[in-house]
Design a protein around this motif. Structure first.
Motif, short mmCIF file in Angstrom:
data_model
loop_
_atom_site.label_atom_id
_atom_site.label_comp_id
_atom_site.label_asym_id
_atom_site.label_seq_id
_atom_site.Cartn_x
_atom_site.Cartn_y
_atom_site.Cartn_z
N LEU A 21 1.02 -1.26 0.05
CA LEU A 21 0.01 -0.02 0.01
C LEU A 21 0.76 1.36 -0.05
O LEU A 21 0.58 2.24 -0.67
N GLU A 22 1.94 1.05 0.95
CA GLU A 22 3.06 2.27 0.78
C GLU A 22 3.63 2.65 -0.44
O GLU A 22 3.85 3.82 -1.08
N ALA A 23 3.62 1.46 -1.29
CA ALA A 23 4.19 1.63 -2.67
C ALA A 23 3.04 2.02 -3.77
O ALA A 23 3.53 2.27 -4.92
N GLY A 24 2.05 2.21 -3.14
CA GLY A 24 0.88 2.91 -3.71
C GLY A 24 0.03 1.71 -4.73
O GLY A 24 -0.52 2.10 -5.91
N TRP A 25 0.03 0.54 -4.44
CA TRP A 25 -0.61 -0.52 -5.10
C TRP A 25 -2.03 -0.45 -4.65
O TRP A 25 -2.30 0.32 -3.73
N THR A 26 -2.89 -0.88 -5.78
CA THR A 26 -4.36 -1.08 -5.47
C THR A 26 -4.64 -2.00 -4.73
O THR A 26 -3.77 -3.01 -4.91
N THR A 27 -5.83 -2.17 -4.29
CA THR A 27 -6.24 -3.46 -3.61
C THR A 27 -6.43 -4.68 -4.56
O THR A 27 -5.95 -5.49 -4.34
N GLU A 28 -6.83 -4.25 -5.84
CA GLU A 28 -6.76 -5.19 -6.84
C GLU A 28 -5.36 -5.81 -6.99
O GLU A 28 -5.15 -6.97 -7.26
N GLN A 29 -4.36 -5.00 -7.33
CA GLN A 29 -2.87 -5.45 -7.75
C GLN A 29 -2.83 -6.48 -6.29
O GLN A 29 -1.87 -7.53 -6.52
N ILE A 30 -3.00 -5.94 -5.07
CA ILE A 30 -2.44 -6.71 -4.08
C ILE A 30 -3.13 -8.12 -3.96
O ILE A 30 -2.62 -8.95 -3.92
N ASN A 31 -4.66 -8.28 -4.38
CA ASN A 31 -5.29 -9.46 -4.43
C ASN A 31 -4.73 -10.23 -5.48
O ASN A 31 -4.55 -11.33 -5.02
N SER A 32 -4.29 -9.80 -6.67
CA SER A 32 -3.82 -10.73 -7.61
C SER A 32 -2.31 -11.07 -7.04
O SER A 32 -1.99 -12.50 -7.66
N TYR A 33 -1.67 -10.03 -6.61
CA TYR A 33 -0.42 -10.76 -6.34
C TYR A 33 -0.61 -11.60 -5.05
O TYR A 33 0.23 -12.85 -5.36
N PHE A 34 -1.41 -11.51 -4.03
CA PHE A 34 -1.55 -12.87 -3.09
C PHE A 34 -1.89 -13.88 -3.94
O PHE A 34 -1.51 -15.21 -3.41
N ALA A 35 -2.82 -13.77 -4.74
CA ALA A 35 -3.22 -15.24 -5.61
C ALA A 35 -2.18 -15.79 -6.18
O ALA A 35 -2.12 -17.11 -6.10
N THR A 36 -1.46 -15.12 -7.05
CA THR A 36 -0.26 -15.60 -7.65
C THR A 36 0.66 -16.61 -6.62
O THR A 36 1.33 -17.36 -7.00
N GLN A 37 1.02 -15.60 -5.55
CA GLN A 37 1.88 -16.20 -4.74
C GLN A 37 1.40 -17.47 -3.98
O GLN A 37 2.08 -18.37 -3.67
N TYR A 38 0.24 -17.33 -3.41
CA TYR A 38 -0.25 -18.36 -2.63
C TYR A 38 -1.42 -19.12 -2.92
O TYR A 38 -2.04 -19.87 -2.11
N GLY A 39 -1.99 -19.03 -4.13
CA GLY A 39 -3.27 -19.81 -4.64
C GLY A 39 -4.45 -19.09 -4.41
O GLY A 39 -4.46 -18.18 -3.95
N ASP A 40 -5.42 -19.41 -5.36
CA ASP A 40 -6.71 -18.79 -5.29
C ASP A 40 -7.30 -18.82 -4.03
O ASP A 40 -8.23 -18.12 -3.64
N ARG A 41 -7.00 -20.03 -3.17
CA ARG A 41 -7.79 -20.07 -1.99
C ARG A 41 -7.55 -18.91 -0.82
O ARG A 41 -8.20 -18.64 -0.06
N VAL A 42 -6.78 -18.02 -1.11
CA VAL A 42 -6.58 -16.80 -0.26
C VAL A 42 -7.58 -15.52 -0.55
O VAL A 42 -7.79 -14.93 0.06
N LEU A 43 -8.17 -15.79 -1.76
CA LEU A 43 -9.23 -14.76 -2.17
C LEU A 43 -10.64 -15.05 -1.51
O LEU A 43 -11.02 -16.35 -1.45
N ALA A 44 -11.30 -13.83 -1.18
CA ALA A 44 -12.49 -14.23 -0.39
C ALA A 44 -13.36 -14.69 -1.29
O ALA A 44 -14.72 -15.30 -0.74
N GLU A 45 -13.30 -15.05 -2.42
CA GLU A 45 -14.22 -15.38 -3.46
C GLU A 45 -13.52 -15.91 -4.72
O GLU A 45 -12.59 -15.30 -5.12
N PRO A 46 -13.99 -16.96 -5.11
CA PRO A 46 -13.56 -17.61 -6.33
C PRO A 46 -13.19 -16.64 -7.38
O PRO A 46 -14.06 -15.95 -7.71
N PRO A 47 -12.11 -16.34 -8.10
CA PRO A 47 -11.96 -15.63 -9.42
C PRO A 47 -12.80 -16.08 -10.58
O PRO A 47 -13.05 -17.20 -10.72
N LYS A 48 -13.56 -15.03 -11.38
CA LYS A 48 -14.48 -15.35 -12.13
C LYS A 48 -13.86 -15.85 -13.43
O LYS A 48 -13.65 -15.26 -14.41
N LYS A 49 -13.54 -17.18 -13.30
CA LYS A 49 -12.86 -17.54 -14.64
C LYS A 49 -13.03 -19.24 -14.66
O LYS A 49 -13.23 -19.86 -13.48
N GLY A 50 -13.13 -19.83 -15.93
CA GLY A 50 -13.11 -21.24 -15.90
C GLY A 50 -14.27 -21.70 -15.43
O GLY A 50 -15.52 -21.23 -15.15
#
Lengths: 672, 189, 163
Positions: C73-102
């Protein structure tokens, strides 16, 4: 000695139960009443036998036999007596025995009823309840034996087993590990028994439904016999769920009471179908319609009870990296398959004899509205079922587990809950069979205006969120309609009998317990809804690091950090406790004490919020973190939870209503 | 739910079961559900990987940005260590692992890979520096590698023999450098 | 006395030095409060615990993730950027909702579709059961329990009062 005795009685119980099943089937096939009577006596014997088993386990816990693995895992020398007694259901093995024990108590209660008019049901009710019991007993004896002991093998390994492996010696630990600290809370002590009571009492309606399907006596007799059971089951399940919520609110320290966790939803699903059933059986009783549907709901509820237990205990749901092998999974799977396939198959075989006798005469009749109610409850069930099961499916297909957070559930189920509130505001005014817009409108307009006034009041109080406004409108409407209905009855009684008002209320309720008990339950649900809307729409929170004297501001509230202290207690925990002063608009209200308890025995921390609770709002303070005493800085999180107390108050009203509705009526149902 | 057609009389017929179509429809739904449950159960029951199992290749990008693919390193003994910076026991084995790596690295017959399981990069780099770890280390993106190995926690170490089969699983930290050597040396002969 | 003065100078120097660095930081970083961090953390799930959202999880690992969010956040990232960073790092299960794909589209489509199907079925059942057929109406039992009798009486009573 106690161990062998307890296990021996447990095995004996299984043999008696199996005998009961066989005897009942022989009795039916040979049309021999003696065999059926014998099966009945066998069913009555199970409860005292299991009571002995329970006493054996309690004895082992209280006397500190830590060589028994179960005792070791749930108790310790420092555990107070009341927690030792409740440790019976503090772990897997014990809670399964507890389940069976409650189940056997309910079976006995059913066996002791007068069967004169329902002879043909008896053997099949015995078969269904006892087969369910066999399943749980087999699980206890072969997979989750509460009497397993620790043995040291010659190789130096520690083994858990009932009987000593060759050449091994009994291990005698001096102390146990103690009950999971999270479970040492009054809410958590009564929560499991309530849930289990709800679960096991749903077995009884299922047993009668299956008996009705097998015997072909598919009129509404089975419903009349079991409606009180269903209501009792529903009441216990509701209490169990709410106690779980209260526990989460008090102990888990995340500012809420319901996190849409799969474990919670597993218990909610049978509640949803059970509530649908409570409503739809009334259509069958009054109008002889939708019998197939009721059967389906009973079967669904029963299997959801089993499925929920399976989900939470077999490890299927646990996270990607917990590949704990649980032996009870396959057994559960076999049992669910068996009961689902057999009961659905029976239902389909009797399909046409379960057709509706009546017909719908009006779109606004109560039976139509009850059907819509069922649709909404089933919709809720589908969303929940999907949310719990989809992660499994996704893992199978893509290898990735997914999570469903509260936001998804609130979006998916919110409109359905709203729809139910709306129905609660319309259905009580509609009549069975025929109801027109005109009659309905005539009864409807007064409560409707009241509800609009409530919305205006909310607007005046600066409520602007659309969701909350709709919620308050629906709550006000349902509230007004329910009270109006009650009032109409009271007034009519008062005018026709000349009794005083209080007497009218008393007699009206007493004469028609089910109807007016039901209305009181509705009032309870409406009050609960106020609490839910309050926290969902208006919860705010803030977090910050403070030094003594500094405050966190949240709305009109200010929470000032006074001091922090840390000490060890005699029962083996370390407590860090802050003193915080809550004030509103500059006026000091009271002190609250958020704590973090650390249990040395289980190395588990527990966050206990400091709470100031009123009917208007709760201030909920959590001690998040603290620096060593020298720097005196600590981090706190403050939640403002408006109206949440109404949830608990509503539950009490709901319980009262249920008791009124369940209370045996002096007026017996008319003999046919 | 199919309702009987309203024209039919309401007398109970001899045949009371549902139409075949309903049987088939309900049967398919039921079986699909049970099949799904069975597969889910099987997955959760499969337990840890076993010694002797052939292991799939490990593909990962290190913190330094170098790609690693064990399928290009055939014939080597591979040690895969799962760790995280928030894991206290991992720290106790870090020195032993590094020492063992320094012992084997010159021979070129053994490959060590550190897989950083759900961790934050700054803290991970900090802890690599603290224990001056030099063998390749990289994050387990999307927990794919740890799922492949079905780890039960961290630290956990898997030693794969020259033929690519699992030779040993260490659950929890290693006790000493000698312990690691005693596990790897037999595989080199 | 001289010593004291020296300490003062040192303090002043460090103070100004700090001020300077603070000023430099202020240019690069936006101030991030605990509440900002929690706002993002609430939408994410702890990758190592079960079903605990990141803002309330007390483990050390989660603390690290919260400080990671703070850094981003201090580096100026948006919430969406952080969410997708977490998803690629730790898998989709860290998201509060399944990503809308497949296959995840099923999550958003199937339950509403089933509910709508249920509603259609219900509507059809209602219309079919409402079909006029007098001969069967006679078979249908009228509401006959004491409860409803009582209600009818109540209703009659009400009518009388009004009339």
């Amino acid at each position: 000695m106690t161990v062998e005795l307890g296990f021996g009685v447990l095995v004996l119980t299984l043999i008696v139960t199996l005998y009961g099943v066989v005897a009942a089937i022989i009795g039916v096939s040979r049309k021999d009443q003696r065999w059926i009577d014998s099966a009945r006596y066998a069913s009555l014997l199970i409860f005292p036998l299991l009571t002995l088993v329970v006493i054996a386990i309690l004895y082992l816990i209280v006397t500190g036999h830590y060589e028994v693995a179960y005792v070791y895992s749930v108790s310790s020398n420092a555990t107070p007596l009341y927690l030792k007694l409740t440790a019976l259901w503090g772990g897997q093995a014990g809670s399964l025995i507890f389940w069976s024990w409650l189940m056997s108590a309910f079976t006995s209660a059913v066996m002791l009823r007068k069967w004169n008019r329902d002879r043909e049901f008896l053997p099949w009710v015995i078969v269904v309840t006892l087969v369910t019991l066999v399943f749980f007993l087999v699980m206890s004896i072969f997979f989750e034996n509460p009497f397993n002991r620790f043995w040291a093998t010659p190789m130096g390994d520690r083994i858990e087993a009932m009987f000593p492996p060759a050449g091994s010696d009994l291990l005698l630990p001096a102390d146990g590990r103690g009950l999971n600290p999270l479970l040492r809370h009054p809410g958590m002590i009564i929560h499991p028994p309530m849930l289990y009571l709800g679960f096991v009492s749903f077995v009884i309606p299922f047993a009668f439904a299956i008996a009705a399907l097998i015997t072909g006596r598919t009129d509404d007799r089975w419903i009349r016999i079991t409606r009180r059971w269903t209501l009792v089951a529903w009441l216990f399940l509701t209490i169990g769920l709410v106690l779980g919520m209260r526990w989460a609110y008090d102990v888990l320290g995340w500012g809420g009471y319901w996190g849409w966790d799969p474990v919670e939803i597993a218990a909610l699903m049978p509640w949803l179908t059970g509530t649908a059933l409570l409503h739809s059986v009334m259509i069958q009783e009054k109008r002889g319609m939708f019998k197939q549907w009721n059967m389906l709901l009973v079967i669904l509820t029963y299997d959801l009870v089993i499925y929920g237990t399976f989900l939470t205990r077999s490890g299927v749901l646990s996270s990607v990296h917990a590949f704990a092998q649980s032996a009870i999974g396959p057994l559960f799977f076999a049992f669910i398959s068996l009961t689902l396939i057999v009961s659905i198959w029976l239902l389909l075989l009797r399909w046409k004899s379960l057709r509706s006798e009546g017909q719908l005469q009006s779109l606004l009749s109560r039976e139509t509205l009850f059907l819509v109610n069922n649709l909404l409850f089933l919709g809720l069930f589908i969303e929940c079922f999907w949310g719990v099961n989809f992660p499994l499916l996704s893992e199978l297909v893509t290898g990735q587990k997914v999570t469903f957070g509260p936001a998804w559930y609130i979006r998916a189920t919110g409109p359905l809950w709203g729809g139910l509130l709306l129905l609660m505001g319309i259905a009580p005014l509609s009549a069975w069979q025929i109801s027109t817009y005109k009659t309905l409108g005539k009864a409807f307009w007064k409560p409707f205006i009241f509800s609009l006034l409530a919305v205006a009041a909310a607007l005046a109080l600066k409520v602007r969120e659309a969701g909350a406004l709709i919620g308050f409108w629906l709550v006000a409407l349902a509230f007004a309609v329910t009270l109006y209905e009650y009032w109409r009855g009271i007034r009519a009684r008062h005018n026709s009998t000349g009794e005083n008002w209080l007497k009218s209320i008393w007699h009206l309720t007493g004469k028609n317990r089910r109807r007016y008990g039901g209305y009181i339950i509705h009032l309870g649900v409406i009050l609960m809804a106020i609490g839910v809307i309050g926290i969902e729409a208006f919860q705010t929170q803030t977090q910050g690091a403070l030094t003594p004297g500094q405050s966190l501001e949240l709305g009109d509230y200010s929470v000032k950090y006074q001091s922090l202290a840390e000490w060890d207690t005699r029962d083996g925990k370390n407590i860090t406790r802050a003193v915080m002063e809550v004030s509103k608009n500059g006026r000091v209200l009271q002190e609250v004490y958020p704590r973090r308890d650390y249990y040395y025995d289980s190395q588990q921390p527990m966050t206990i919020p400091g709470l100031r609770s009123t009917m208007v709002d709760d201030i909920y303070v959590i001690l998040v973190d603290w620096e060593p005493i020298s720097s005196r800085q600590a981090t706190f999180k403050v939640f403002h939870n408006p109206l949440v107390n109404w949830l608990w108050v509503g539950t009490i009203v709901l319980i009262l209503g249920s008791i009124i509705a369940v209370w045996p009526s002096t007026e017996r149902e008319p003999a046919k | 739910m199919t309702q009987p057609s309203p024209i039919e009389p309401l007398e109970i017929e001899s045949k009371s079961s549902a139409p075949t179509a309903v049987f088939v429809f309900v049967g398919v739904i039921l079986l699909a559900f049970l099949g799904f449950l069975y597969m889910g159960l099987q997955r959760s029951q499969q337990g840890p990987v076993k010694v002797g199992d052939p292991m799939p290749p490990i593909v990962l990008t290190t913190f330094d940005g170098d790609p690693i693919d064990t399928s290009a390193e055939k014939g080597k003994v591979v040690l895969v260590n799962f760790w995280a910076s928030w894991c206290k026991p991992c720290e106790s084995e870090a020195a032993a692992l590094q020492e063992a790596w320094e012992y084997y690295q010159p021979g070129g017959q053994v490959l060590f890979i550190g897989v950083d399981y759900v961790d934050t990069e700054p803290e991970a780099l900090e802890s690599l520096e603290k224990y001056s770890i030099t063998y390749p280390n990289g994050p387990d993106l999307g927990t794919k590698i740890s799922q492949m190995f079905r780890i039960t926690g961290v630290p956990e170490t898997f030693i794969i023999d020259r033929d690519g089969n699992l030779a040993y699983i260490q659950i929890g930290p290693f006790g000493s450098t000698d312990q690691i050597k005693s596990l790897i040396d037999p595989l080199l002969q | 006395m001289a010593k004291k003065a020296f300490v003062f100078v040192l303090l002043a120097v460090t103070f100004f030095a700090n001020l300077q660095t603070a000023a430099v930081f202020a240019q690069e970083k936006t101030p991030v409060t605990d509440d900002d961090v929690n706002e993002v953390a609430r939408q994410l799930y702890c990758p190592v615990c079960e079903n605990i959202s990141l803002d309330v999880c007390p483990t050390q690992a989660c603390e690290q993730w919260r400080s990671l969010i703070r850094e981003k956040l201090e580096a100026g990232w948006t919430t969406e950027q952080i969410n997708s960073y977490f998803a690629t790092q730790y898998g989709d299960r860290v998201l509060a909702e399944p990503p809308k794909k497949g296959i995840n589209w099923l999550v958003y489509i199937l339950p509403p579709a089933m509910i709508i199907a249920g509603a259609v079925l219900l509507a059809r059942t209602i219309t079919r059961l409402r079909a006029p057929k007098k001969n069967i109406a006679s078979v249908s039992r009228t509401a006959d329990t004491s409860g409803d009798k009582y209600l009818t009486r109540v209703e009659e009573e009400l009518k009388k009062r009004k009339g």
